[in-house]
Design an enzyme around this catalytic site. Structure first.
Site, PDB file in Angstrom:
ATOM      1  N   HIS A   1      40.928  33.642  40.599  1.00 20.00           N
ATOM      2  CA  HIS A   1      41.311  34.148  39.969  1.00 20.00           C
ATOM      3  C   HIS A   1      42.858  35.251  41.103  1.00 20.00           C
ATOM      4  O   HIS A   1      42.819  36.461  40.165  1.00 20.00           O
ATOM      5  CB  HIS A   1      39.919  35.798  40.550  1.00 20.00           C
ATOM      6  CG  HIS A   1      39.814  35.961  41.508  1.00 20.00           C
ATOM      7  ND1 HIS A   1      39.183  34.621  42.683  1.00 20.00           N
ATOM      8  CD2 HIS A   1      40.540  37.794  42.628  1.00 20.00           C
ATOM      9  CE1 HIS A   1      39.392  35.090  44.286  1.00 20.00           C
ATOM     10  NE2 HIS A   1      40.277  36.173  44.347  1.00 20.00           N
TER      11      HIS A   1
HETATM   12  N1  UDP Z   1      31.718  35.256  45.997  1.00 17.95           N
HETATM   13  C1  UDP Z   1      30.656  35.918  45.407  1.00 17.95           C
HETATM   14  N2  UDP Z   1      30.202  35.125  43.995  1.00 17.95           N
HETATM   15  C2  UDP Z   1      31.148  35.253  43.577  1.00 17.95           C
HETATM   16  C3  UDP Z   1      32.527  34.278  43.837  1.00 17.95           C
HETATM   17  C4  UDP Z   1      32.371  34.299  45.223  1.00 17.95           C
HETATM   18  O1  UDP Z   1      29.979  36.387  46.859  1.00 17.95           O
HETATM   19  O2  UDP Z   1      31.080  34.871  42.314  1.00 17.95           O
HETATM   20  C5  UDP Z   1      32.057  35.743  47.557  1.00 17.95           C
HETATM   21  C6  UDP Z   1      32.593  34.138  47.991  1.00 17.95           C
HETATM   22  O3  UDP Z   1      31.365  33.266  48.233  1.00 17.95           O
HETATM   23  C7  UDP Z   1      33.653  34.941  49.418  1.00 17.95           C
HETATM   24  C8  UDP Z   1      33.925  36.106  49.034  1.00 17.95           C
HETATM   25  O4  UDP Z   1      33.170  36.559  47.275  1.00 17.95           O
HETATM   26  O5  UDP Z   1      32.552  35.386  50.396  1.00 17.95           O
HETATM   27  C9  UDP Z   1      35.177  36.185  47.824  1.00 17.95           C
HETATM   28  O6  UDP Z   1      35.393  36.227  47.572  1.00 17.95           O
HETATM   29  P1  UDP Z   1      37.266  36.387  46.583  1.00 17.95           P
HETATM   30  O7  UDP Z   1      37.030  35.442  46.421  1.00 17.95           O
HETATM   31  O8  UDP Z   1      36.881  37.397  45.403  1.00 17.95           O
HETATM   32  O9  UDP Z   1      38.466  37.323  47.347  1.00 17.95           O
HETATM   33  P2  UDP Z   1      39.529  36.211  48.373  1.00 17.95           P
HETATM   34  O10 UDP Z   1      38.780  35.184  49.896  1.00 17.95           O
HETATM   35  O11 UDP Z   1      40.107  35.376  47.810  1.00 17.95           O
HETATM   36  O12 UDP Z   1      40.302  37.642  49.128  1.00 17.95           O
END
Ligand code: UDP
Length: 353
Positions: A204
């Site tokens: 994303h």
């Molecule tokens: N996550 C979730 N469901 C999903 C995708 C991600 O619960 O469909 C969780 C994932 O396990 C993690 C968090 O959301 O704990 C990460 O978020 P994201 O990937 O959106 O953000 P980033 O870490 O890249 O900032």
């Protein structure tokens, strides 16, 4: 004492859950006021996390989402300032690197309310990423910097933070605390019909969704892996869904809606490989003993690359496929004492009180 916490995006709900619990469990009487900016507002990107992770309902929901970075950040600063003037907290707590993080940090620091930043010191050294701008600016107005890794501490040292009147500590990663806390609560996503070894893919980041060439290449790699190596399961982020639609691209694999945290824990526990551009999911792969291919050109979590459990493929189709084949079902060492061994939230709560 009173702490205002600002959250707004999916990963911040996961991070805040364990710290809020640790704050409740201290001997001190802490009143936490939760401000949700509304940056993520779909129920499967927000409400489900409050339910899954037993987070108290926000005291305030600003319903600010859907605009540009500048619009969102500006409106958030204005609203958070109003609330801080009403609530008069002793400190403000922010997580990670989103527009909500930066808005909270700016509003509080201008009112001379001490800012505590969880996940301080991380750097990708790629200033094209909105997250990099947010985290650098937030670190610079914070007075307590809670770092997840020794690498983050080293980054702050290089940037001269040790010459300032700020508290810097390596506490570990609060996402590990959440993984440990919820690993036995895993629930299979209802809509998923997959058998045997599968690849879990999430992507994303703006650098991948907003660049058509990179997006096409990632889609082609996933479609190839699904047809030739193993089923690929993608809980599709709303930003990615819009980008695919806009560019007339289709993912031919197991597409499901974004899942709640405990369903994500099931996917992480049962997959044979993680393919991602997420910061959090890269680490969670390791927490659940899974190998990872990261579809980015650099990472803030360099220790996982050095350990050989994560490979950076960028958005190159051939490299994604080659690394995915190489890393598929690879044995991954146990985490040991890395990332604070599940104690990060307690350390943060103790430092705050
Ligand atoms: N996550 C979730 N469901 C999903 C995708 C991600 O619960 O469909 C969780 C994932 O396990 C993690 C968090 O959301 O704990 C990460 O978020 P994201 O990937 O959106 O953000 P980033 O870490 O890249 O900032």
């Amino acid at each position: 004492m009173k702490i205002c916490t600002v959250v707004g995006a999916r990963p911040q709900f996961v991070k805040a859950a364990t710290v809020s619990l640790a704050l409740k469990n201290t001997d001190c009487n802490v009143q936490e006021v939760l401000i949700h900016t509304g940056q993520h507002y779909d129920s499967n990107m927000s409400d489900v996390f409050f339910a899954d992770l037993s987070i108290s309902q926000p005291d305030y929901n600003l319903a600010i989402g859907g605009g540009s970075h500048g619009q969102n950040t500006g409106r958030m600063i204005e609203k958070i300032e109003e609330l801080l003037l009403i609530e008069k907290p002793d400190s403000l707590l922010v997580y990670g690197d989103t527009d909500s993080t930066l808005a909270g940090a700016i509003a509080a620091s201008k009112l001379h309310i001490p800012v505590s930043h969880v996940e301080a010191g991380l750097r990708s050294y790629n200033m094209a990423m909105p997250e990099e701008i947010n985290r650098i600016l937030t670190d610079n107005v914070s007075s307590r910097l809670f770092c997840p890794t020794a690498g983050a501490i080293e980054n702050l040292r290089r940037e001269g933070f040790y010459n300032r009147d700020v508290l810097i500590s390596e506490v570990g990663d609060v996402m590990l605390d959440a993984a440990i806390q919820f690993k036995n609560a895993a629930v299979k996503p209802e809509e998923l019909d997959v058998k045997g070894d599968f690849i879990l893919a999430t992507f994303h980041r703006a650098e991948n969704t907003d660049d058509v060439g990179r997006l096409e290449s990632i889609v082609a790699a996933i479609n190839y892996l699904h047809a030739s190596i193993a089923p690929v399961v993608v809980p599709l982020h709303p930003r990615t869904a819009s980008a695919l639609k806009r560019n007339n691209l289709s993912l031919n694999c197991h597409l499901i809606k974004p899942v709640g945290y405990i369903q994500m824990v099931w996917l992480l526990s049962n997959c044979a490989l993680v393919l991602t551009d997420s910061g959090g999911v890269q680490k969670e792969a390791f927490f659940f003993n899974k190998s990872c291919v990261t579809m980015r050109d650099e990472t803030e979590w360099t220790e996982l690359v050095e350990l050989g459990v994560n490979k950076l493929s960028g958005a190159d189709r051939e490299r994604i496929i080659e690394f995915a084949q190489y890393m598929f079902a690879k044995n991954i060492p146990d985490i040991g004492e890395m990332y604070g061994a599940g104690m990060a939230s307690q350390r943060i709560a103790s430092a705050l009180v």
